[in-house]
Design a protein around this motif. Structure first.
Motif, PDB file in Angstrom:
ATOM      1  N   ALA A 891      -6.898   1.688  -3.500  1.00 27.12           N
ATOM      2  CA  ALA A 891      -5.797   1.125  -2.770  1.00 27.12           C
ATOM      3  C   ALA A 891      -6.373  -0.014  -1.960  1.00 27.12           C
ATOM      4  N   SER A 892      -5.649  -0.914  -1.684  1.00 28.05           N
ATOM      5  CA  SER A 892      -6.004  -2.101  -1.037  1.00 28.05           C
ATOM      6  C   SER A 892      -5.048  -2.308   0.302  1.00 28.05           C
ATOM      7  N   ASP A 893      -3.958  -1.973   0.349  1.00 26.10           N
ATOM      8  CA  ASP A 893      -2.963  -1.984   1.574  1.00 26.10           C
ATOM      9  C   ASP A 893      -3.244  -0.898   2.255  1.00 26.10           C
ATOM     10  N   PRO A 894      -3.425  -0.872   3.747  1.00 25.06           N
ATOM     11  CA  PRO A 894      -3.646  -0.079   4.593  1.00 25.06           C
ATOM     12  C   PRO A 894      -2.637   0.893   4.916  1.00 25.06           C
ATOM     13  N   VAL A 895      -1.204   0.129   4.515  1.00 29.56           N
ATOM     14  CA  VAL A 895      -0.033   1.077   4.963  1.00 29.56           C
ATOM     15  C   VAL A 895       0.620   1.859   3.689  1.00 29.56           C
ATOM     16  N   ALA A 896       0.851   1.020   2.573  1.00 29.01           N
ATOM     17  CA  ALA A 896       1.772   1.649   1.730  1.00 29.01           C
ATOM     18  C   ALA A 896       1.718   3.015   1.237  1.00 29.01           C
ATOM     19  N   GLY A 897       0.431   3.581   0.819  1.00 31.40           N
ATOM     20  CA  GLY A 897       0.344   4.981   0.421  1.00 31.40           C
ATOM     21  C   GLY A 897       0.913   4.956  -1.030  1.00 31.40           C
ATOM     22  N   TRP A 898      -0.181   4.315  -1.935  1.00 29.28           N
ATOM     23  CA  TRP A 898       0.077   3.999  -3.396  1.00 29.28           C
ATOM     24  C   TRP A 898      -0.163   5.633  -3.868  1.00 29.28           C
ATOM     25  N   THR A 899       1.028   5.980  -4.694  1.00 28.97           N
ATOM     26  CA  THR A 899       1.147   7.412  -5.107  1.00 28.97           C
ATOM     27  C   THR A 899       1.404   7.742  -6.368  1.00 28.97           C
ATOM     28  N   LEU A 900       0.307   8.284  -7.265  1.00 27.45           N
ATOM     29  CA  LEU A 900       0.328   8.357  -8.548  1.00 27.45           C
ATOM     30  C   LEU A 900       1.153   9.570  -8.956  1.00 27.45           C
ATOM     31  N   LEU A 901       2.181   9.545 -10.049  1.00 37.01           N
ATOM     32  CA  LEU A 901       2.937  10.653 -10.443  1.00 37.01           C
ATOM     33  C   LEU A 901       2.538  11.111 -11.754  1.00 37.01           C
ATOM     34  N   GLY A 902       2.396  10.210 -12.537  1.00 34.85           N
ATOM     35  CA  GLY A 902       2.035  10.461 -13.745  1.00 34.85           C
ATOM     36  C   GLY A 902       1.535   9.270 -14.731  1.00 34.85           C
ATOM     37  N   LEU A 903       0.683   9.600 -15.633  1.00 37.35           N
ATOM     38  CA  LEU A 903      -0.097   8.749 -16.408  1.00 37.35           C
ATOM     39  C   LEU A 903      -0.107   9.301 -17.861  1.00 37.35           C
ATOM     40  N   SER A 904       0.048   8.417 -18.943  1.00 34.27           N
ATOM     41  CA  SER A 904      -0.088   8.621 -20.100  1.00 34.27           C
ATOM     42  C   SER A 904      -0.534   7.204 -20.893  1.00 34.27           C
ATOM     43  N   GLY A 905      -0.732   7.363 -22.169  1.00 40.46           N
ATOM     44  CA  GLY A 905      -1.161   6.268 -22.740  1.00 40.46           C
ATOM     45  C   GLY A 905      -0.958   5.960 -24.407  1.00 40.46           C
ATOM     46  N   GLU A 906      -1.313   5.155 -24.986  1.00 41.56           N
ATOM     47  CA  GLU A 906      -1.231   4.951 -26.328  1.00 41.56           C
ATOM     48  C   GLU A 906      -2.603   4.007 -26.793  1.00 41.56           C
TER      49      GLU A 906
END
Length: 906
Positions: A891-906
């Protein structure tokens, strides 16, 4: 046509000063001057207020005299005091704001207004546009009338969105204790209302409303703002997540969805039985009645190519297993094709599909609908049985935009978006072009002729008539760049308008028109002629003395029109603001000096043959309140085009007015700089391009309900059409990361809409994720109720071509700010990074603005129009041959509250 014609259109991140911001700072807060945005207020780094303004207007707001929105003030510093001088016409009066830090926690803010005109007037002073999200849960008190003692997510107000009126209000919020004093003071809660300043960001308006001004009177209004920032949540330690990773055969799976037909057809009957299938492994056949319909067939073939289909086009009759395209009068008689320009009939059944248009144009539009009706399924494109009968309400449907120096940008935009939305006119403003007539004025944004020619050819190939727009009197800055051609300016000290009586002016325009005609080979031509006297002295030159603005304008317009007719132009288009005086329009799009001047201009120009007036008004109102239309019609103008900008309600209501008044059509304008490219789409001006689809819908069907009632996801549709990415008809394998055991925040605390996000394994628009419903992995934010990690690390230990991240932010932050970084660690010790930028890759779950590289993969809507959005970010590995050891989200922004909900890949 530019922002100087606007009153009431200050938007997030709009025009800012090119100079470094000027700041008054206290303990944990700062008031920053940001050009046309006014004064922004930050508390502990949080942008609490995004701007301010001062406006002068008639008491009933029928006429705007001045607005600081988009008009930077001139700041002067004296110690801890800032003086802001507004660019008000001296004939009207003066406006001066003074900001002074009187204590570490106190900002004193004063407005001094002097009125010199005989016109009745009011002054409105907006002290702040407060982000309501940052103040949720605040307790309120004050001296005056208060609608609620707690700021809840559901607005509670008096009539007219009034939250408070009095002399002092205090808010005890999680960000700061805030107290504002002024007399009289109003707080408006724009959430859930039609207030333009709260449409995109949930906003509280703080300021002084409608104070009367009298000639010769000088008034002073003083406001005091006390701020005590609160201790904010500390950042937690980085978190290592040893998540389980499942290898799957269907990381991607083609997923049919309900077709979103845009523009919507007039009549649609669904059939029964099996769909028409085009298997991925077989050649798809298109039969055309004759060569007239080849362009429509080629458009369909281009669409099918993204699914990997091979296509064969040939002249032939309808038969089983093919798509047939035709439109001869004989075929029209045999099918229910309406006798309307652009009409078509579309039929799909198990055996095939046929599009019968009213000639070539209608067939092309029918094909655009068929493209949308087909859906990807496992191993095939499928189209359910259907009968569609359709035609447009407005016959003239256009987009106005500027040239580009990016080779592929305009062709892609025209072919993938504009043509697909069934526009039939393209007004290409191209003063900033590499014309030999203005070689000395070329700059880096001057579009090369081959790029303009490519845009013209793409338009014609897609049933769109290209119309060049060359400003021919005012708005001529592109002629005077690099201090060139100032001898042609009416006011060389402020080179804005050409000198209409300078003999060299006409010779210059003729040379310029020669070049433009060679590139466009136009049938119609737009000559501009808006806002002629908005800058500089006009009249000014000796040969103009004794003439009025109206006389010079008419004299020049008549000559330009005659020059166009001499060259064989069928229709001569021009902007309409100089034909209207203040009070003759619902907004500021009226720039004739007086009613008498407007009447004189209308009387003269209405006699010109084949003149088309583009009547531009960007402020929403009811259809019957676009009063300029009957004024222009009664003056004898037979062809008028309603011209809109990006506001959805303006687009809808002006389109409805266009049909009610039986005018020619609608033109959707673009004001996002004098050159356009993909970077233009990567910030907030994407809204202007998404608005193309809104305009397409209402120009085609003016009976649609207002935009808030439509179910279309215009943002997603635009992004999908613009990129036109390949879509596989077979499942692709990959891996899915299970974040569920490590989720640390329940987004249903922000909105119950999050409870609609699936739980467990789910495909969202074809992409597979392991989801935990409303729960996600949130990174550190000052606004979070508890300490959260600044970074999380996920071991992967596998080859990766692409990562797919489903994410959001809990709170809005500034456009262009770095929300965070994706850091990919390779097994060889090297790493790769991608920044995640707010407004480009991601937005908050309830942010109504758009993100070009953040496709809304999941979106829920509430009964009152509220939304919750999760977006897709794709990371393409620049080193696919390397093993990825781990991925970190920082996280870089002090406010945003970056939220990870799901991750996949190929």
């Amino acid at each position: 046509m530019r922002l100087l014609a606007m009153v009431g259109l200050l938007c997030v991140g709009s025009i800012v000063s090119a100079q470094p911001p000027v700041v008054v700072a206290g303990d944990g807060w700062e008031a920053r001057i940001r050009g046309g945005n006014g004064v922004q207020l930050r508390v502990s780094g949080v942008l609490l207020s995004r701007g301010s303004w001062v406006q002068l207007a008639a008491p009933d707001w029928s006429t705007g005299y001045y607005s600081s929105q988009g008009t930077p003030t001139t700041p002067e510093r004296e110690g801890d005091t800032l003086i802001l001088r507004h660019a008000v016409s001296p004939d009207l009066g003066t406006l001066i704001e003074t900001l002074r830090k009187t204590a570490p926690d106190t900002l004193e803010w004063q407005l001094e207004a002097e009125w010199r005109s005989e016109k009745p007037a009011i002054v409105e002073w907006c002290l702040g546009l407060w982000n309501a999200e940052y103040l949720l849960g605040a307790t309120l008190s004050g001296d005056g009338e208060l609608a609620t003692e707690t700021l809840t997510r559901e607005p509670k107000t008096f009539p007219a969105e009034r939250l408070f009126s009095g002399t002092r209000i205090a808010l005890n919020s999680r960000v700061a204790d805030l107290e504002l004093q002024a007399e009289p003071l109003s707080i408006l809660d724009g959430r859930g209302s039609a207030r333009w300043w709260s449409r995109e960001v949930p906003t509280l308006w703080a300021g002084v409303l409608a104070q009367p001004l009298r000639r010769g009177e000088r008034i002073q209004i003083t406001a005091r703002l006390r701020l005590a920032p609160k201790p904010l949540s500390p950042q937690g330690a980085p978190l290592e997540i040893p998540a389980s990773i499942e290898t799957v055969a269907d990381r991607w799976a083609p997923t049919p969805r309900e077709p979103e037909l845009l523009p919507p057809p007039k009549i649609l009957w669904r059939g029964t039985g099996e769909p028409f299938r085009l298997p991925a492994e077989q050649v798809a056949h298109i039969h055309i009645e004759d060569e007239t319909y080849r362009s429509a067939a080629e458009a369909l073939a281009r669409e099918w190519k993204r699914y990997g289909l091979r296509t064969r086009i040939q002249i032939g009759a309808p038969q089983a297993g093919v798509v047939f395209i035709g439109g001869s009068p004989d075929l029209q008689r045999k099918h229910p094709v309406p006798d309307q320009q652009g009409a078509y009939y579309l039929e799909v059944n198990r055996a095939g599909a046929k599009v019968i248009g009213r000639l070539q144009e209608g067939a092309f539009y029918g094909v655009q609908t068929l493209m949308q009706w087909f859906q990807p399924d496992s191993g095939a494109l499928v189209a359910a049985p259907v009968h569609i009968i359709d035609y447009p309400h407005l016959k003239w449907r256009g987009v106005h935009l500027f040239g580009s120096t990016q080779p592929d940008f305009l062709p892609r935009l025209i072919e993938n978006v504009i043509a697909h939305a069934k526009f039939n006119q393209l007004v290409l403003e191209c003063g900033y072009g590499q014309w030999e007539a203005i070689r000395d004025a070329w700059v880096d944004i001057s579009a090369p002729k081959p790029l303009l020619r490519a845009a013209v050819q793409t338009a014609r190939k897609n049933q769109i008539e290209p119309i060049p727009l060359i400003q021919s009197l005012g708005h001529m800055s592109w002629v005077f760049r690099n201090d060139a051609h100032k001898h042609l300016a009416e006011d060389p000290d402020t080179p804005w308008a050409l000198a209409p009586r300078n003999p060299e002016t006409r010779l210059f325009l003729q040379r310029l028109y020669d070049e433009v005609f060679e590139v466009f080979q136009p049938h119609h031509f737009h000559i501009g002629l808006d806002e002629v006297a908005q800058r500089g002295r006009f009249p000014n030159r000796p040969e103009s003395q004794g003439a009025t603005v109206a006389e010079l304008f008419v004299e020049h317009a008549e000559w330009v029109h005659s020059e166009m007719k001499r060259r064989g132009i069928e229709k001569v288009l021009m902007w309409g603001d100089m034909l209207l005086a203040p009070g003759e329009a619902n907004d500021g799009g009226a720039h004739a000096p007086s009613i008498q001047d407007a009447q004189f201009i209308r009387e003269r120009l209405s006699k010109l043959k084949d003149i088309v007036i583009c009547d531009w008004h960007y402020t929403p109102t009811e259809p019957e309140n676009y009063i300029s239309l009957p004024i222009l019609q009664s003056a004898g103008f037979r062809e008028i085009i309603a011209t809109t900008w990006f506001h959805p309600r303006n687009i809808a209501s002006f389109a409805k007015a266009a049909r009610q008044r039986r005018i020619t059509g609608l033109l959707q304008s673009t004001w996002a700089g004098y050159t356009l490219n993909e970077r233009t789409l990567q910030g907030q001006e994407l809204r202007q391009f998404v608005a193309y689809l809104i305009a397409a819908a209402y120009a085609w069907d003016t009976d649609l309900p207002m935009p808030d009632e439509l179910s279309y996801d215009f943002e997603r549709l635009f992004i999908e059409r613009y990129y036109h990415e390949p879509i596989a008809l077979h499942a692709r394998g990959g891996f899915v990361v299970n974040l569920v055991p490590w989720t640390n925040y329940d987004l249903s605390q922000l909105s119950l809409l999050w409870t609609e996000l699936p739980v467990g394994t789910a495909h969202l628009n074809g992409h597979r994720f392991a989801l935990s419903g409303a729960r996600g992995v949130m990174l550190a934010s000052y606004l979070a109720p508890e300490s959260l990690p600044k970074a999380v690390r996920l071991p992967l230990n596998r080859p990766v071509n692409t990562l797919y991240l489903l994410h959001t932010t809990a709170w809005q932050t500034e456009i262009g700010s770095e929300v965070g970084r994706i850091v990919v660690e390779y097994a060889d010790g090297t790493q790769s990074e991608q920044t995640v930028v707010y407004g480009r890759h991601i937005r908050a779950w309830n942010d109504r603005l758009y993100a070009l590289e953040g496709l809304p993969l999941w979106r829920a809507r509430g009964a009152k129009g509220e939304i919750a959005t999760a977006r897709l970010l794709k990371w393409h590995n620049p080193h696919p041959q390397k093993i990825v050891r781990a991925v970190r989200f920082v996280a870089s922004d002090p406010v945003a509250g970056w939220t990870l909900l799901g991750l996949s890949g190929e």
